[in-house]
Motif scaffolding. Structure first.
Motif, short mmCIF file in Angstrom:
data_model
loop_
_atom_site.label_atom_id
_atom_site.label_comp_id
_atom_site.label_asym_id
_atom_site.label_seq_id
_atom_site.Cartn_x
_atom_site.Cartn_y
_atom_site.Cartn_z
N ASP A 131 -20.58 -5.32 18.42
CA ASP A 131 -20.64 -3.88 18.61
C ASP A 131 -21.06 -3.58 20.04
OD1 ASP A 131 -20.49 -2.34 15.80
OD2 ASP A 131 -21.47 -4.28 15.49
N LEU A 132 -20.32 -2.69 20.69
CA LEU A 132 -20.62 -2.31 22.08
C LEU A 132 -20.79 -0.80 22.14
CD1 LEU A 132 -20.88 -2.72 25.12
CD2 LEU A 132 -18.38 -2.75 25.27
N PHE A 133 -22.02 -0.38 22.46
CA PHE A 133 -22.32 1.03 22.64
C PHE A 133 -22.22 1.32 24.14
CE2 PHE A 133 -24.32 -0.28 18.72
CZ PHE A 133 -24.03 0.76 17.85
N PHE A 134 -21.41 2.32 24.49
CA PHE A 134 -21.15 2.58 25.89
C PHE A 134 -20.83 4.06 26.07
CE2 PHE A 134 -17.03 2.58 24.08
CZ PHE A 134 -16.21 3.32 24.92
N PHE A 158 -28.66 2.28 13.98
CA PHE A 158 -27.96 1.01 13.88
C PHE A 158 -28.96 -0.15 13.86
CE2 PHE A 158 -25.02 -2.37 15.14
CZ PHE A 158 -23.87 -2.01 14.45
N PRO A 159 -28.80 -1.11 12.92
CA PRO A 159 -29.70 -2.27 12.87
C PRO A 159 -29.49 -3.16 14.09
CG PRO A 159 -27.90 -2.57 11.32
CD PRO A 159 -27.76 -1.17 11.86
N ALA A 160 -30.49 -3.27 14.94
CA ALA A 160 -30.33 -4.04 16.18
C ALA A 160 -31.66 -4.72 16.53
CB ALA A 160 -29.88 -3.14 17.32
N GLU A 161 -31.79 -5.96 16.11
CA GLU A 161 -33.00 -6.72 16.42
C GLU A 161 -33.07 -7.00 17.92
OE1 GLU A 161 -35.00 -11.07 15.37
OE2 GLU A 161 -33.34 -10.29 14.16
N GLY A 162 -34.26 -6.76 18.50
CA GLY A 162 -34.44 -7.00 19.93
C GLY A 162 -34.16 -5.78 20.79
N ARG A 163 -33.92 -4.65 20.16
CA ARG A 163 -33.65 -3.42 20.92
C ARG A 163 -34.94 -2.90 21.55
NH1 ARG A 163 -30.74 1.30 17.79
NH2 ARG A 163 -28.86 0.24 18.53
N ASP A 164 -34.82 -2.48 22.81
CA ASP A 164 -35.95 -1.89 23.53
C ASP A 164 -35.51 -0.52 24.04
OD1 ASP A 164 -38.29 -1.43 24.86
OD2 ASP A 164 -37.81 -2.71 26.57
N LEU A 204 -32.98 3.09 23.60
CA LEU A 204 -31.54 3.32 23.59
C LEU A 204 -31.02 3.41 25.02
CD1 LEU A 204 -31.07 5.95 20.73
CD2 LEU A 204 -30.64 3.50 20.65
N ALA A 205 -30.22 2.46 25.42
CA ALA A 205 -29.62 2.45 26.75
C ALA A 205 -28.27 1.76 26.68
CB ALA A 205 -30.53 1.74 27.76
N THR A 206 -27.35 2.23 27.49
CA THR A 206 -26.01 1.61 27.53
C THR A 206 -25.83 0.84 28.82
OG1 THR A 206 -25.12 3.69 28.40
CG2 THR A 206 -24.91 3.32 26.04
N PRO A 207 -25.00 -0.21 28.78
CA PRO A 207 -24.30 -0.72 27.61
C PRO A 207 -25.23 -1.53 26.72
CG PRO A 207 -23.82 -2.11 29.49
CD PRO A 207 -24.65 -0.97 30.00
N GLU A 208 -25.03 -1.44 25.43
CA GLU A 208 -25.78 -2.25 24.48
C GLU A 208 -24.79 -3.02 23.61
OE1 GLU A 208 -29.59 -1.40 21.86
OE2 GLU A 208 -27.78 -0.73 20.79
N MET A 209 -24.93 -4.33 23.61
CA MET A 209 -24.10 -5.20 22.78
C MET A 209 -24.93 -5.74 21.63
SD MET A 209 -21.76 -7.34 25.50
CE MET A 209 -23.16 -7.67 26.58
N VAL A 210 -24.40 -5.62 20.42
CA VAL A 210 -25.11 -6.11 19.23
C VAL A 210 -24.17 -7.05 18.47
CG1 VAL A 210 -26.32 -5.49 17.12
CG2 VAL A 210 -26.37 -3.93 19.08
N PHE A 211 -24.61 -8.28 18.31
CA PHE A 211 -23.80 -9.27 17.60
C PHE A 211 -24.54 -9.72 16.35
CE2 PHE A 211 -22.25 -13.68 16.88
CZ PHE A 211 -20.91 -13.37 16.63
N MET A 212 -23.94 -9.48 15.19
CA MET A 212 -24.53 -9.88 13.92
C MET A 212 -25.97 -9.38 13.80
SD MET A 212 -22.94 -13.73 13.61
CE MET A 212 -23.49 -13.98 11.92
N THR A 230 -28.11 -8.51 16.21
CA THR A 230 -29.05 -8.87 17.29
C THR A 230 -28.49 -8.42 18.64
OG1 THR A 230 -29.82 -10.83 16.07
CG2 THR A 230 -30.23 -10.78 18.44
N VAL A 231 -29.36 -7.80 19.44
CA VAL A 231 -28.95 -7.34 20.77
C VAL A 231 -28.73 -8.52 21.70
CG1 VAL A 231 -29.68 -6.03 22.81
CG2 VAL A 231 -30.16 -5.13 20.52
N ILE A 232 -27.64 -8.46 22.46
CA ILE A 232 -27.31 -9.52 23.42
C ILE A 232 -27.52 -8.98 24.84
CG2 ILE A 232 -25.49 -10.96 24.38
CD1 ILE A 232 -24.16 -10.95 21.69
N PRO A 233 -28.35 -9.62 25.64
CA PRO A 233 -28.49 -9.19 27.04
C PRO A 233 -27.26 -9.59 27.84
CG PRO A 233 -29.75 -11.19 26.66
CD PRO A 233 -29.20 -10.77 25.32
N TRP A 234 -26.91 -8.78 28.81
CA TRP A 234 -25.76 -9.12 29.67
C TRP A 234 -26.30 -9.46 31.06
CZ3 TRP A 234 -24.05 -5.29 33.41
CH2 TRP A 234 -24.72 -4.06 33.31
#
Length: 285
Positions: free
Chosen positions: A101-104, A233-239, A241-249, A251-255
């Motif tokens: 999931d990509l929030f942008f 949205f369920p997103a473990e590791g979220r700090d 709300l800021a874009t872009p935010e990637m969530v995989f399964m 869990t938030v993925i840092p870019w």
């Protein structure tokens, strides 16, 4: 004459036995041949099945990973739902692969940077069946360009999905050029100029004119609904709300990364680690 009868009888009996033996041998050989054919057919079938399974396993880098349902229900666009890209096409989620999931936002300069660096690679992986790339347009870094761009993207995704990927990338690369390279807000800060530019880009990628004629100035109701989905949205590791935010399964993925290739490698490595953790596998890198 009587003395020759036993010899004649024996000869006939011998001939009958030999004929019977030959018949039995032919039947035995026929059975062996049939069984051999069946065995070969079974082996060939097993090889095909195993090969197909292996190809499917190779196709998805996240074998055994749960489907994207755990990352939040995919609602239709009419209810503020996302735009999905998968190997089944735009607007069709593959239930057998997980979601990225990509929030942008179409006015987020960092989102434009991410798209410029790894957008092509992430989209290609989705189209190749690695995962569903789930795009959630939301409201951050609000500028006039956001309304026409989001409105047009939603229309193209629903009515001309074959051209959506090229159109989405054109919108993001234009934003990147304007705000990150030129640092010029002349177009993106003006509704009329933004709408004109959006229509121009749509035409360049092949969107039919009758669809372009439907483009509007805003997507207020959609963005409000999408924003609400993002907040919940369920997103473990979220700090925050800021874009872009990637969530995989879930869990938030840092870019992170200094080059596009390094950034892409970091993203895909993080996804594999998340998949491994959830499936009980261990990654070897």
């Amino acid at each position: 004459m009587a003395k020759n009868q036993p010899s004649s009888t024996r000869d006939k009996a011998k001939a009958m036995r030999e004929a019977q033996q030959k018949k039995e041998k032919r039947v035995r050989n026929l059975i062996i041949a049939i069984v051999s054919v069946i065995v070969v057919a079974v082996i060939a079938t097993l090889i095909i099945v195993i090969t197909t399974v292996d190809k499917d396993r190779t196709k998805s880098g996240f074998v055994g990973a749960q489907s994207g349902a755990q990352s939040g229900e995919i609602l239709p666009i009419a209810n503020g739902g996302p735009i999905v890209i998968s190997d089944l096409g735009v607007g069709k989620a593959n239930p057998d692969v997980p979601n990225l999931d990509l929030f942008f936002s179409y006015t987020c300069h960092a989102c434009a940077s991410l798209e410029e660096a790894v957008g092509d690679s992430l989209t290609k992986d989705a189209l190749d069946g690695q995962y569903n790339l789930v795009l959630h347009p939301v409201d951050t870094a609000t500028m006039a360009f956001q309304g026409p761009a989001t409105n047009a993207a939603l229309i193209v995704a629903e009515q001309d999905p074959e051209n959506f990927v090229a159109f989405h990338r054109a919108l993001m690369l234009f934003l990147n050029e304007e705000v990150n390279v030129k640092k010029d807000g002349t177009i993106v800060q003006n509704i009329a100029s933004s709408k004109e530019k959006v229509a121009e880009m749509a035409k360049e990628v092949g969107v039919p004119q009758d669809i372009i004629d439907q483009f509007g100035d805003e997507a207020t109701e959609y963005i409000a609904a999408s924003q609400e989905i993002w907040r919940n949205f369920p997103a473990e590791g979220r700090d925050g709300l800021a874009t872009p935010e990637m969530v995989f399964m879930g869990t938030v993925i840092p870019w992170t990364g200094n080059t596009p290739s390094e950034m892409y490698q970091n993203i895909t490595t993080a996804m594999q680690q998340i998949a491994d953790a959830q499936t009980g596998n261990s990654s070897q890198s």
